[in-house]
Scaffold this active site. Structure first.
Site: not given
Ligand SMILES: Cc1cc2nc3c(=O)[nH]c(=O)nc-3n(C[C@H](O)[C@H](O)[C@H](O)COP(=O)(O)OP(=O)(O)OC[C@H]3O[C@@H](n4cnc5c(N)ncnc54)[C@H](O)[C@@H]3O)c2cc1C
Length: 313
Positions: A187, A236, A306
């Site tokens: 992660r 999570s 996480e």
């Molecule tokens: C219903 C649900 C199910 C999920 N299931 C999983 C799963 O199975 N496995 C898993 O790993 N995660 C899961 N997640 C968590 C999440 O979806 C992932 O971690 C996802 O990859 C986060 O991406 P995001 O674009 O939403 O990031 P954000 O929440 O927008 O940002 C997360 C972090 O990444 C940084 N960030 C975002 N984009 C960039 C970029 N382009 N460059 C640099 N930094 C950046 C942000 O500043 C922040 O620190 C789940 C979430 C939900 C709501």
């Protein structure tokens, strides 16, 4: 860091695009909590992003990149600084006509912008009969968020698919890096703080469309059976400790269903903190802290979030 307030007029003059002022982050977070960010701006190309980051650095103003907001928690007090979304060219997807240098001739390479949503990428792969990313179906993030989190499920991690990336460092300098130099582990990646993922080239395999569709359907079914799908969450909440499952520890500590204000430990999956409708970020943080205390008391294990708690720079 300086407050944006004293520079708001300068920023309006500098940035020609739309600026959302004092805008509630709850609207940009799948947890549906969080106070206002002083400003929210979307960059649509690398040149503008670079200018913006350099301007913010010069004025000593904090900034955060926002993906889909599916792994963030913003405090109720909001964020003193600027949230930067990635749109326009950052949403692109392109199948490469030939393998990039060092790429396996047998594989297919797809480049996606850092702001491209994972569901869009998975649909694209399915339509193009490209296999590899099926495990990520149901993860509501962006390519950038998924890669910096090394998002994973069912024993797969996106880091294993990354052939190479284009990055911007905290000073606005762009450079390319190969996937194997990103230091992926559970992660997370190991790039310096404030590194922006601009785009990534993923290594995929040619596959059978029906088979890809059926793998996606199976993974979605598993999610629906095991995770709260309809309630607001960030997936999570805690990382799994080195040996074991955070969800199991929370469940064995008897915390399933525990509620503080509008925040609740999901009955369906103990590692999900859900917003039952009226949660505040403080409710969620207090509940998370209580879980950490109880799990530590019972098992001597410190659970690590996480979810990224923004504002903790
Ligand atoms: C219903 C649900 C199910 C999920 N299931 C999983 C799963 O199975 N496995 C898993 O790993 N995660 C899961 N997640 C968590 C999440 O979806 C992932 O971690 C996802 O990859 C986060 O991406 P995001 O674009 O939403 O990031 P954000 O929440 O927008 O940002 C997360 C972090 O990444 C940084 N960030 C975002 N984009 C960039 C970029 N382009 N460059 C640099 N930094 C950046 C942000 O500043 C922040 O620190 C789940 C979430 C939900 C709501």
């Amino acid at each position: 860091m300086a407050s944006l307030n004293s520079h708001a007029k300068d920023l309006s003059r500098f940035w020609k695009g739309r600026i959302l002022w004092d805008f509630p982050m709850a609207q940009f977070s799948t947890l549906k909590v969080g106070g206002p960010a002083e400003a929210i701006i979307s960059a649509t190309n690398v040149g503008d992003l670079k200018r913006l980051i350099q301007w913010l650095n010069e004025h000593d103003i904090a900034w955060w990149i926002l993906g889909r907001g599916s792994n963030i928690l913003v405090p109720d007090s909001g964020l003193a600084g600027v949230i930067i979304g990635l749109e326009g060219e950052f949403s692109s997807i392109e199948k490469l006509l030939a393998p990039p240098p060092g790429g396996d001739e047998e594989k297919i390479f797809v480049r996606a912008g850092g702001g491209c949503l994972l569901p869009k990428m998975i649909n694209y792969c399915t339509e193009q009969s490209l296999s590899g990313l099926e495990f990520a179906v149901g993860i509501p993030g962006s390519i950038g968020g998924a890669i910096i989190m090394n998002a994973g499920a069912w024993g797969y991690e996106i880091g294993n698919l990354v052939h190479g990336v284009m990055l911007m460092d905290s000073s606005g300098r762009t450079y390319s890096e190969s996937g194997e130099n990103l230091g992926f582990s559970y992660r997370k990646w190991s790039m310096p703080p404030d590194t922006v993922l601009l785009s990534a080239t993923l290594t995929l395999s040619s596959g059978d469309k029906d088979h890809i569709k059926s793998r996606c359907a199976n993974y979605l079914k598993l999610r629906r059976e095991n995770q709260p799908f309809a309630e607001a969450s960030a997936g999570s909440f805690f990382k799994n400790p080195p040996a074991g499952s955070a969800g199991r520890l929370i469940e064995e500590a008897g915390l399933k269903g525990l509620t503080i204000g509008g925040a609740k430990i999901s009955e369906k999956h103990a590692n999900f903190i859900v917003n039952t409708g009226r949660a505040t970020a403080t409710d969620i943080l207090n509940l998370a802290q209580l879980v950490q205390q109880e799990v530590f008391k019972r098992f001597g294990i410190k659970l690590e979030p996480e979810v990224h708690i923004l504002g903790e720079k």
